[in-house]
Write a protein that holds these residues in place. Structure first.
Motif, PDB file in Angstrom:
ATOM      1  N   UNK A 278      64.010  62.932  55.867  1.00 30.15           N
ATOM      2  CA  UNK A 278      63.058  63.632  54.595  1.00 30.15           C
ATOM      3  C   UNK A 278      62.541  64.240  54.978  1.00 30.15           C
ATOM      4  N   UNK A 279      62.347  65.861  54.299  1.00 34.55           N
ATOM      5  CA  UNK A 279      62.506  67.318  55.026  1.00 34.55           C
ATOM      6  C   UNK A 279      61.302  67.509  54.768  1.00 34.55           C
ATOM      7  N   UNK A 280      59.928  66.739  54.704  1.00 36.93           N
ATOM      8  CA  UNK A 280      58.769  66.672  54.017  1.00 36.93           C
ATOM      9  C   UNK A 280      57.727  65.642  54.530  1.00 36.93           C
ATOM     10  N   UNK A 281      57.216  65.611  55.269  1.00 39.98           N
ATOM     11  CA  UNK A 281      55.982  64.678  55.787  1.00 39.98           C
ATOM     12  C   UNK A 281      55.280  64.224  54.528  1.00 39.98           C
ATOM     13  N   UNK A 282      54.815  65.436  54.176  1.00 37.08           N
ATOM     14  CA  UNK A 282      53.786  65.097  52.831  1.00 37.08           C
ATOM     15  C   UNK A 282      54.005  65.214  51.958  1.00 37.08           C
ATOM     16  N   UNK A 283      55.087  64.803  51.037  1.00 36.18           N
ATOM     17  CA  UNK A 283      55.671  64.273  50.080  1.00 36.18           C
ATOM     18  C   UNK A 283      56.322  62.926  49.767  1.00 36.18           C
ATOM     19  N   UNK A 284      56.932  61.873  49.575  1.00 37.94           N
ATOM     20  CA  UNK A 284      57.282  61.017  48.728  1.00 37.94           C
ATOM     21  C   UNK A 284      59.247  60.707  48.066  1.00 37.94           C
ATOM     22  N   UNK A 285      59.609  62.041  49.721  1.00 35.83           N
ATOM     23  CA  UNK A 285      61.358  62.285  48.951  1.00 35.83           C
ATOM     24  C   UNK A 285      61.658  61.021  50.152  1.00 35.83           C
ATOM     25  N   UNK A 286      61.799  60.269  50.748  1.00 36.19           N
ATOM     26  CA  UNK A 286      62.385  59.719  51.785  1.00 36.19           C
ATOM     27  C   UNK A 286      64.104  59.189  51.662  1.00 36.19           C
ATOM     28  N   UNK A 287      65.089  59.169  52.473  1.00 39.95           N
ATOM     29  CA  UNK A 287      65.926  58.765  51.187  1.00 39.95           C
ATOM     30  C   UNK A 287      66.784  57.806  52.237  1.00 39.95           C
ATOM     31  N   UNK A 288      67.007  57.011  51.873  1.00 37.29           N
ATOM     32  CA  UNK A 288      67.573  56.146  52.584  1.00 37.29           C
ATOM     33  C   UNK A 288      69.038  56.531  53.571  1.00 37.29           C
ATOM     34  N   UNK A 289      69.125  56.438  55.525  1.00 43.14           N
ATOM     35  CA  UNK A 289      70.150  56.906  55.697  1.00 43.14           C
ATOM     36  C   UNK A 289      71.849  55.377  55.905  1.00 43.14           C
ATOM     37  N   UNK A 290      72.492  56.505  55.088  1.00 40.75           N
ATOM     38  CA  UNK A 290      74.286  55.288  55.854  1.00 40.75           C
ATOM     39  C   UNK A 290      74.110  54.745  56.762  1.00 40.75           C
ATOM     40  N   UNK A 291      73.948  53.755  57.684  1.00 42.51           N
ATOM     41  CA  UNK A 291      74.578  52.967  58.626  1.00 42.51           C
ATOM     42  C   UNK A 291      75.430  53.927  59.809  1.00 42.51           C
ATOM     43  N   UNK A 292      76.081  54.803  59.733  1.00 37.84           N
ATOM     44  CA  UNK A 292      77.020  55.390  59.485  1.00 37.84           C
ATOM     45  C   UNK A 292      76.718  56.430  60.902  1.00 37.84           C
ATOM     46  N   UNK A 293      75.632  56.707  60.224  1.00 40.52           N
ATOM     47  CA  UNK A 293      75.362  58.104  60.820  1.00 40.52           C
ATOM     48  C   UNK A 293      73.797  57.542  61.996  1.00 40.52           C
ATOM     49  N   UNK A 294      74.251  55.711  62.407  1.00 44.52           N
ATOM     50  CA  UNK A 294      72.928  56.324  63.413  1.00 44.52           C
ATOM     51  C   UNK A 294      73.562  55.169  64.121  1.00 44.52           C
ATOM     52  N   UNK A 295      72.970  54.133  65.158  1.00 43.86           N
ATOM     53  CA  UNK A 295      73.032  52.845  66.109  1.00 43.86           C
ATOM     54  C   UNK A 295      72.010  52.792  66.907  1.00 43.86           C
ATOM     55  N   UNK A 296      72.083  51.827  66.421  1.00 47.00           N
ATOM     56  CA  UNK A 296      71.128  50.738  67.331  1.00 47.00           C
ATOM     57  C   UNK A 296      70.807  50.208  68.806  1.00 47.00           C
ATOM     58  N   UNK A 297      70.668  50.314  69.735  1.00 43.66           N
ATOM     59  CA  UNK A 297      71.045  48.856  70.683  1.00 43.66           C
ATOM     60  C   UNK A 297      70.741  47.397  70.363  1.00 43.66           C
ATOM     61  N   UNK A 298      72.425  46.856  71.136  1.00 39.45           N
ATOM     62  CA  UNK A 298      72.485  45.719  70.725  1.00 39.45           C
ATOM     63  C   UNK A 298      71.247  44.601  71.246  1.00 39.45           C
ATOM     64  N   UNK A 299      70.808  43.977  69.570  1.00 40.75           N
ATOM     65  CA  UNK A 299      69.860  42.981  69.752  1.00 40.75           C
ATOM     66  C   UNK A 299      67.698  43.957  69.778  1.00 40.75           C
ATOM     67  N   UNK A 300      68.417  45.121  69.734  1.00 39.55           N
ATOM     68  CA  UNK A 300      66.605  45.756  70.046  1.00 39.55           C
ATOM     69  C   UNK A 300      65.709  45.619  68.508  1.00 39.55           C
ATOM     70  N   UNK A 301      64.503  45.223  68.769  1.00 37.25           N
ATOM     71  CA  UNK A 301      63.710  44.451  68.142  1.00 37.25           C
ATOM     72  C   UNK A 301      62.448  45.764  68.764  1.00 37.25           C
ATOM     73  N   UNK A 302      62.053  46.217  67.436  1.00 40.16           N
ATOM     74  CA  UNK A 302      60.196  46.877  67.220  1.00 40.16           C
ATOM     75  C   UNK A 302      60.041  47.868  68.645  1.00 40.16           C
ATOM     76  N   UNK A 303      60.942  48.624  68.173  1.00 41.33           N
ATOM     77  CA  UNK A 303      61.069  49.826  69.257  1.00 41.33           C
ATOM     78  C   UNK A 303      59.777  50.716  69.366  1.00 41.33           C
TER      79      UNK A 303
END
Length: 462
Positions: A278-303
């Motif tokens: 989102x570009x606006x913390x004060x709004x309700x404009x959150x858009x899902x990111x494609x998993x192509x754009x991010x990668x978490x560590x293997x087996x990572x939980x509640x970071x």
């Protein structure tokens, strides 16, 4: 056109660094200094083979793509209480050092009361000292998912956590200046329904609280003008990806131009991180990111995520080391990774068991050191090779044919030049691609249909 060796080196570097800047919560470092990020997490996998209720660290240069440190093994382990942790959080102190907070809970049994949390001190996350369990309350309830933030009006840190008030789960808060002596608990956020996993981001003089609504299963973001207890107004209508989600994390770019909201799935059998932008913390404009754009560590939980400087990033990598293995992420199915199963090379959705099936050592090509061969981590000495153009995992037999079948040349991705495609050494008109989620070699030229080029495009990532 880059050389094959240069391209592979660039791809490997990109696996630990990307171009999108991001920042994170609770840091005294200035936005300009926060050019990299550290993540703390614990691990769970579907069949419990990769479970680790200890402190793990990863680093990122963009806040989206993460490189696990210490081979994804623990950097610290609790020695008291349950001798296990969940939900670790990194707090940058006012003096620039760190406090590490975590739930005192080992395993997947959640019906136990515990009035303590684990705490460590750390100068720079290269070592952890002063380990202790800190008492938060005397209630017959838990103290889950502790996070904290600096409250300048009080001149103290607010430690916010989930607890049950006899009717529902609410957030309590204790104030402290040293993470040793805690003030008395008080209710921090009780919207009239159960809540879990609070995460506070101070930004531009205001305070933003991400939380899970236990009645609906959705994540929300709320705002307070001063971060004081019971002053938050919810801004969002509810966010969820996947079948279930929890553990929100608010992450801000150094320029405040972009914000990210992370969450991970509730079930270890589907231990996937999701993200919104989102570009606006004060709004309700959150858009899902494609998993192509991010990668978490293997087996990572509640970071927990915090910004670090470029120098701190280098110090952490030098201390703990980058993984000796890599993964191959599919371009058009970014929830899937190349793995071996019954010696067949295929794409399977993450998470998968055993996790090491998706880990590969990228070594100089067996037939040409300018190329690449893929050695299995959990079956060392076995490599991906093609047999009748189908890719399989097989032990090296020392023949020239095996070496050629197991050698590939990295080239700019056929669907996206920022990614990678792999051309066969002994059939140079053919590329590694997936078809029906099985890997094989097929002729693919630049004029091939987009779908075929996407099938042959991968990202090298830790």
């Amino acid at each position: 056109m880059p050389t094959r060796r240069t391209l592979l080196a660039t791809a490997l570097a990109a696996s630990a660094a990307s171009v999108l800047p991001a920042g994170a919560v609770q840091a005294r470092t200035s936005s300009a200094a926060a050019t990299a990020y550290a993540m703390a997490y614990f691990k769970e996998s579907p069949n419990e083979t990769d479970d680790s209720y200890a402190l793990h660290l990863a680093v990122s240069t963009d806040g989206l793509n993460w490189t696990p440190l210490n081979q994804n093994d623990p950097v610290a382990t609790p020695t008291a209480g349950t001798q296990g942790l969940r939900d670790p959080f990194l707090q940058r102190r006012q003096d620039g050092t760190f406090a590490v907070l975590a739930t005192d809970l080992k395993g997947r049994v959640f019906d136990q009361n515990n009035q303590y949390i684990h705490v460590w001190d750390s100068a720079d996350l290269t070592s952890f000292t002063g380990y202790r369990r800190v008492h938060l309350h005397d209630l017959a309830t838990h103290a889950w998912a502790p996070t904290s933030f600096w409250d300048p009006a009080r001149g103290a840190y607010a430690v916010v956590y989930s607890a049950h008030n006899g009717t529902r789960d609410v957030f309590l808060v204790n104030y402290t200046t040293d993470f040793v002596t805690m003030g008395p608990p008080e209710v921090y956020f009780d919207p009239g329904f159960g809540v879990l996993d609070g995460y506070v981001l101070p930004r531009a003089g205001a305070f933003y609280l991400a939380y899970k609504n236990l009645d609906t299963g959705y994540l929300h973001v709320a705002r307070s003008p001063d971060g004081a207890p019971n002053t938050y107004t919810t801004l969002t209508g509810g966010l969820r990806q996947g079948q279930a989600i929890e553990a929100p994390i608010l992450v801000a770019s150094p320029t405040d131009e972009t914000f990210w909201l992370w969450g991970d799935s509730f079930s270890p059998s589907n231990a996937v991180f999701y993200a919104w932008g989102s570009a606006d913390l004060d709004g309700d404009t959150w858009s899902p990111l494609n998993q192509r754009d991010y990668t978490a560590p293997i087996s990572a939980k509640h970071a927990g995520i915090t910004p670090i400087t470029e120098a701190e990033y280098g110090t952490l990598v030098a201390r703990w080391g980058e993984p000796r293995w890599r993964r191959l992420k599919s371009y058009n199915h970014p929830d899937r990774y190349v793995r071996h199963a019954n010696h067949v090379a295929r794409l399977d959705p993450f998470p998968l068991e055993p996790p090491a099936d998706q880990q590969w050592r990228l070594v100089p090509g067996l037939a040409d050191p300018g190329g690449t061969s893929f050695e299995s981590v959990n079956l060392p000495g076995s490599y991906l090779r093609h047999v009748d153009f189908a890719l399989r995992l097989a032990p090296q037999d020392g023949t020239a044919l095996f070496a050629e079948d197991a050698t590939f040349h990295a080239e700019p991705g056929l669907a996206d030049s920022a990614w990678v495609s792999f051309r066969s050494h002994n059939h140079p008109d053919r590329y590694v691609r997936h078809q029906g989620f099985l890997l094989r070699l097929d002729p693919i030229d630049p004029a091939a249909p987009q779908a075929a080029r996407e099938d042959a495009t991968f990202r090298i990532t830790p």
